[in-house]
Design a protein around this motif. Structure first.
Motif, PDB file in Angstrom:
ATOM      1  N   GLU A  51       0.811  -1.222   0.000  1.00  0.00           N
ATOM      2  CA  GLU A  51       0.000   0.000   0.000  1.00  0.00           C
ATOM      3  C   GLU A  51       0.844   1.272   0.000  1.00  0.00           C
ATOM      4  OE1 GLU A  51      -3.290  -0.104  -0.316  1.00  0.00           O
ATOM      5  OE2 GLU A  51      -3.068  -2.280  -0.442  1.00  0.00           O
ATOM      6  N   HIS A  52       2.051   1.207   0.505  1.00  0.00           N
ATOM      7  CA  HIS A  52       2.868   2.394   0.666  1.00  0.00           C
ATOM      8  C   HIS A  52       4.060   2.363  -0.283  1.00  0.00           C
ATOM      9  CE1 HIS A  52       0.774   1.796   4.547  1.00  0.00           C
ATOM     10  NE2 HIS A  52       0.717   3.110   4.581  1.00  0.00           N
ATOM     11  N   VAL A  53       4.709   3.515  -0.409  1.00  0.00           N
ATOM     12  CA  VAL A  53       5.963   3.567  -1.166  1.00  0.00           C
ATOM     13  C   VAL A  53       7.166   3.701  -0.236  1.00  0.00           C
ATOM     14  CG1 VAL A  53       4.894   4.437  -3.267  1.00  0.00           C
ATOM     15  CG2 VAL A  53       5.776   6.057  -1.582  1.00  0.00           C
ATOM     16  N   VAL A  54       6.954   4.243   0.955  1.00  0.00           N
ATOM     17  CA  VAL A  54       8.020   4.390   1.944  1.00  0.00           C
ATOM     18  C   VAL A  54       7.454   4.024   3.307  1.00  0.00           C
ATOM     19  CG1 VAL A  54       9.794   5.905   2.920  1.00  0.00           C
ATOM     20  CG2 VAL A  54       8.921   6.355   0.619  1.00  0.00           C
ATOM     21  N   LEU A  55       8.270   3.338   4.111  1.00  0.00           N
ATOM     22  CA  LEU A  55       7.836   2.916   5.436  1.00  0.00           C
ATOM     23  C   LEU A  55       8.892   3.230   6.481  1.00  0.00           C
ATOM     24  CD1 LEU A  55       6.482  -0.678   4.698  1.00  0.00           C
ATOM     25  CD2 LEU A  55       5.102   1.305   5.336  1.00  0.00           C
ATOM     26  N   GLY A  56       8.426   3.509   7.700  1.00  0.00           N
ATOM     27  CA  GLY A  56       9.307   3.513   8.849  1.00  0.00           C
ATOM     28  C   GLY A  56       9.437   2.084   9.346  1.00  0.00           C
TER      29      GLY A  56
END
Length: 266
Positions: A172-177
């Motif tokens: 779902e995301h392009v960048v994650l923590g």
């Protein structure tokens, strides 16, 4: 997604030199085609070694460095200037030695920056930065990456996506923590596999006997959840650049390149 291409070099030094020559050529080609090139950097001994070889090559003068966009695939969430940050190492190896346009260099936030210790907020900000630079009509809210370079860990991780974690499963995301990373530091920022897959070319680089099992599993069809490097694929090209030790266990490798072949740019 592209099929795997494999290049095997005699040792890691030849690998980094060949990758540097290939990177210079790819940047120049992109600039001739569009006037600009966008690259995504990685850390680790091999990734930073490639940047050092670019700096040492007289051919790097062929690049218009003011028209190069620079991004990172992942980052250790540490204070600015920390020697373990990929950004710090990349600057020391190459970026501080070529005439880049500072506005085109896009590092991930440090842990003492505007977001403080909130790694998730830092990741959201990087995703927003990528989104503002995305091309109209692109499948993902990321820029057009010409080359995205990655390392491969001994357990098969790539970027900061480790096996059997929620982060490698995220679509779902392009960048994650990233929290509770199996290797220190515990907190990192990383592109996701879908973001990595938006790049025109993905280069996976591995050297040393310790990487052989992970490389073999990735090239042998392992699931990305088990070996994240197996899920890193470019739209037009997925290029594995290995030394002979890293390639030793892989049945997919049939004819290693000679050192001369390995250092020839495309």
């Amino acid at each position: 997604m592209s099929d795997d291409e494999i290049m095997v070099h005699s040792d890691t030094d030849v690998l980094t030199e060949a990758a540097a020559a290939r990177l210079i050529t790819r940047i120049v080609d992109a600039q001739q085609a569009r006037g600009i090139a966008s690259i995504v950097l990685t850390g680790g001994g091999t990734g930073i070694g490639v940047l050092r070889k670019v700096r040492e090559s007289s051919a790097h003068a062929a690049v218009d460095w003011s028209a190069v966009n620079v991004f990172w695939g992942d980052e250790r969430f540490l204070p600015a200037g920390d020697g373990e940050r990929n950004e710090t190492q990349a600057r020391q190896a190459l970026l501080d030695h070529v005439p880049l346009d500072p506005s085109r260099v896009h590092p991930m936030a440090p842990s003492d920056g505007r977001f403080g210790s909130d790694v998730d907020a830092a990741a959201e900000h990087y995703a927003a930065v990528l989104g503002t630079l995305a091309e109209t009509g692109s499948d993902r809210p990321v820029p057009r990456f010409d080359v995205l370079m990655l390392g491969v860990g001994e357990e098969g991780h790539t970027a900061s996506l480790f096996p059997a974690t929620p982060y490698v499963r995220d679509t779902e995301h392009v960048v994650l923590g990233v929290h509770d990373c199996p290797k220190p530091p515990a907190e990192r920022i990383s592109l996701t596999l879908p973001a990595i897959g938006s790049a025109a070319e993905v280069w996976l680089m591995a050297g040393g006997a310790g990487k052989a099992e992970a490389v073999s599993r990735a090239l042998g069809g392992a699931h990305a959840v088990d070996v994240p490097a197996a899920g890193a694929r470019g739209r037009q090209r997925t290029l594995w650049m290995l030394d002979r030790q890293a390639a030793a266990d892989s049945a997919a490798v049939t004819a290693p390149a000679t050192p001369e072949q390995g250092t020839t740019p495309p």
